[in-house]
Every structure is written in structure tokens, then in C-alpha cells.
Scaffold this motif. Structure first.
Motif, PDB file in Angstrom:
ATOM      1  N   HIS A  62      38.675   4.053 -66.272  1.00 55.73           N
ATOM      2  CA  HIS A  62      38.872   4.064 -64.820  1.00 55.73           C
ATOM      3  C   HIS A  62      39.963   5.087 -64.507  1.00 55.73           C
ATOM      4  O   HIS A  62      41.105   4.909 -64.911  1.00 55.73           O
ATOM      5  N   VAL A  63      39.604   6.155 -63.809  1.00 59.66           N
ATOM      6  CA  VAL A  63      40.581   7.152 -63.366  1.00 59.66           C
ATOM      7  C   VAL A  63      40.703   6.966 -61.860  1.00 59.66           C
ATOM      8  O   VAL A  63      39.735   7.174 -61.126  1.00 59.66           O
ATOM      9  N   MET A  64      41.872   6.528 -61.415  1.00 60.76           N
ATOM     10  CA  MET A  64      42.017   6.096 -60.026  1.00 60.76           C
ATOM     11  C   MET A  64      43.176   6.802 -59.325  1.00 60.76           C
ATOM     12  O   MET A  64      44.184   7.114 -59.956  1.00 60.76           O
ATOM     13  N   GLN A  65      43.018   6.990 -58.024  1.00 62.00           N
ATOM     14  CA  GLN A  65      44.156   7.402 -57.220  1.00 62.00           C
ATOM     15  C   GLN A  65      45.017   6.161 -56.993  1.00 62.00           C
ATOM     16  O   GLN A  65      44.516   5.034 -57.020  1.00 62.00           O
ATOM     17  N   PRO A  66      46.332   6.341 -56.779  1.00 60.97           N
ATOM     18  CA  PRO A  66      47.232   5.184 -56.668  1.00 60.97           C
ATOM     19  C   PRO A  66      46.792   4.147 -55.627  1.00 60.97           C
ATOM     20  O   PRO A  66      46.879   2.944 -55.876  1.00 60.97           O
ATOM     21  N   GLU A  67      46.285   4.603 -54.470  1.00 61.84           N
ATOM     22  CA  GLU A  67      45.881   3.654 -53.415  1.00 61.84           C
ATOM     23  C   GLU A  67      44.715   2.792 -53.892  1.00 61.84           C
ATOM     24  O   GLU A  67      44.682   1.587 -53.655  1.00 61.84           O
ATOM     25  N   ALA A  68      43.741   3.420 -54.551  1.00 60.87           N
ATOM     26  CA  ALA A  68      42.585   2.679 -55.064  1.00 60.87           C
ATOM     27  C   ALA A  68      43.036   1.688 -56.123  1.00 60.87           C
ATOM     28  O   ALA A  68      42.587   0.533 -56.159  1.00 60.87           O
ATOM     29  N   ARG A  69      43.958   2.111 -56.967  1.00 64.83           N
ATOM     30  CA  ARG A  69      44.434   1.221 -58.026  1.00 64.83           C
ATOM     31  C   ARG A  69      45.151   0.009 -57.442  1.00 64.83           C
ATOM     32  O   ARG A  69      44.957  -1.116 -57.895  1.00 64.83           O
ATOM     33  N   LYS A  70      45.984   0.264 -56.428  1.00 60.17           N
ATOM     34  CA  LYS A  70      46.687  -0.851 -55.774  1.00 60.17           C
ATOM     35  C   LYS A  70      45.697  -1.794 -55.111  1.00 60.17           C
ATOM     36  O   LYS A  70      45.834  -3.007 -55.148  1.00 60.17           O
ATOM     37  N   PHE A  71      44.689  -1.218 -54.472  1.00 61.28           N
ATOM     38  CA  PHE A  71      43.723  -2.016 -53.719  1.00 61.28           C
ATOM     39  C   PHE A  71      42.857  -2.883 -54.632  1.00 61.28           C
ATOM     40  O   PHE A  71      42.640  -4.055 -54.366  1.00 61.28           O
ATOM     41  N   TYR A  72      42.332  -2.297 -55.706  1.00 61.35           N
ATOM     42  CA  TYR A  72      41.381  -3.034 -56.554  1.00 61.35           C
ATOM     43  C   TYR A  72      42.041  -3.916 -57.609  1.00 61.35           C
ATOM     44  O   TYR A  72      41.406  -4.831 -58.117  1.00 61.35           O
ATOM     45  N   GLN A  97      46.012   6.675 -63.569  1.00 62.92           N
ATOM     46  CA  GLN A  97      45.953   7.185 -62.206  1.00 62.92           C
ATOM     47  C   GLN A  97      46.320   8.653 -62.150  1.00 62.92           C
ATOM     48  O   GLN A  97      46.950   9.195 -63.045  1.00 62.92           O
ATOM     49  N   ALA A  98      45.843   9.263 -61.073  1.00 60.35           N
ATOM     50  CA  ALA A  98      46.064  10.679 -60.800  1.00 60.35           C
ATOM     51  C   ALA A  98      46.316  10.797 -59.306  1.00 60.35           C
ATOM     52  O   ALA A  98      45.697  10.092 -58.523  1.00 60.35           O
ATOM     53  N   SER A  99      47.226  11.678 -58.934  1.00 61.41           N
ATOM     54  CA  SER A  99      47.657  11.694 -57.537  1.00 61.41           C
ATOM     55  C   SER A  99      46.776  12.508 -56.601  1.00 61.41           C
ATOM     56  O   SER A  99      46.885  12.379 -55.394  1.00 61.41           O
ATOM     57  N   VAL A 123      41.993  13.804 -60.531  1.00 64.95           N
ATOM     58  CA  VAL A 123      41.018  12.774 -60.919  1.00 64.95           C
ATOM     59  C   VAL A 123      39.811  13.442 -61.578  1.00 64.95           C
ATOM     60  O   VAL A 123      39.348  13.025 -62.635  1.00 64.95           O
ATOM     61  N   LYS A 124      39.332  14.509 -60.965  1.00 65.37           N
ATOM     62  CA  LYS A 124      38.183  15.238 -61.504  1.00 65.37           C
ATOM     63  C   LYS A 124      38.518  15.868 -62.859  1.00 65.37           C
ATOM     64  O   LYS A 124      37.745  15.766 -63.808  1.00 65.37           O
ATOM     65  N   ALA A 125      39.675  16.501 -62.949  1.00 60.12           N
ATOM     66  CA  ALA A 125      40.079  17.159 -64.200  1.00 60.12           C
ATOM     67  C   ALA A 125      40.159  16.151 -65.345  1.00 60.12           C
ATOM     68  O   ALA A 125      39.663  16.413 -66.448  1.00 60.12           O
ATOM     69  N   ILE A 126      40.776  15.006 -65.091  1.00 58.67           N
ATOM     70  CA  ILE A 126      40.917  13.987 -66.140  1.00 58.67           C
ATOM     71  C   ILE A 126      39.546  13.452 -66.540  1.00 58.67           C
ATOM     72  O   ILE A 126      39.214  13.392 -67.728  1.00 58.67           O
ATOM     73  N   SER A 127      38.747  13.059 -65.561  1.00 54.71           N
ATOM     74  CA  SER A 127      37.459  12.439 -65.893  1.00 54.71           C
ATOM     75  C   SER A 127      36.527  13.435 -66.588  1.00 54.71           C
ATOM     76  O   SER A 127      35.862  13.087 -67.563  1.00 54.71           O
TER      77      SER A 127
END
Length: 120
Positions: free
Chosen positions: A94-104, A46-48, A53-57
Motif C-alpha cells: 500500500h503506497v498512500m498519501q498521508p491523508e489517505a493513510r490517516k483516513f483508512y 506513504q509519499a507526500s 506515489v507513482k515513482a514508488i509503486s
């Protein structure tokens, strides 16, 4: 067909790229024993921010191209940058923001998989 393991060059390259760009809560899920799995491994981090997110991916794709001469089969999510998926067929990143990670809840969905943490 090459068997992918956690020691494979592409696997190590992906983890290193994520760590270099300060991805957080990095885990790999070993899906090889799960018949319905679409890949051998998921690597999730995850990335905040959308910028991170863009930089990592982007860096994962650059590093894997440099180290392994592999391009992703496909990638998705570059518009919204809430969840970017990079598909290398045997490994899906999968590079996710914390909310997306919690949700999915990917880790819960694939709870039969062996999970290993890769935070430095």
C-alpha cells in the motif's frame, strides 16, 4: 506453496524499492495469525505527492520483477494516485498519501497484526 517471511526475497525487494524511492513511515503488518486476513503481509508506506506515489509503486513493480521474476496479481489506484495497492497475493503493498493513510487507518483495522517499522 511457499511460506513468505520477512526474510523472503520478495519481501526484502519491496522494502528496498520503497526505501530507494524515499517512501516514508514504512511498516509491515504480519497477518499470518489472523484467520480473516487476505494476505500474509501488508507493507504500507506513504509519499507526500502523487508523483512520488507513482515513482514508488512503479519502482516496486520493476524491482520485484528484476529480483524475483514476479508480476503483481493486480494493482489499483494508478489513476488518482492517492493510494496505490500492489497485490502479490501473499504480500499486498500500500503506497498512500498521508491523508489517505490517516483516513483508512489500515494499521488500526489490522491491530492484531505484529507491526515492524522499516525506515532506514
Amino acid at each position: 506453496m511457499v511460506k513468505i517471511t520477512r526474510n523472503s526475497r520478495i519481501f526484502k525487494s519491496i522494502i528496498k524499492a520503497i526505501q530507494d524511492k524515499k517512501g516514508e513511515n514504512i511498516v509491515s503488518l504480519d497477518l499470518r495469525k489472523i484467520p480473516e486476513a487476505v494476505a500474509d503481509f501488508f507493507i504500507i508506506c506513504q509519499a507526500s505527492t502523487t508523483t512520488q506515489v507513482k515513482a514508488i509503486s512503479d519502482f516496486v513493480e520493476v524491482k520485484v520483477k528484476e529480483d524475483c521474476d514476479e508480476m503483481p496479481y493486480k494493482h489499483e489506484g494508478h489513476q488518482a494516485l492517492q493510494w496505490v495497492l500492489i497485490d502479490y497475493v501473499n504480500i499486498v503493498v500500500h503506497v498512500m498519501q498521508p491523508e489517505a493513510r490517516k483516513f483508512y487507518k489500515l494499521e488500526e483495522m489490522w491491530s492484531d497484526a505484529e507491526v515492524i517499522g522499516h525506515d532506514e
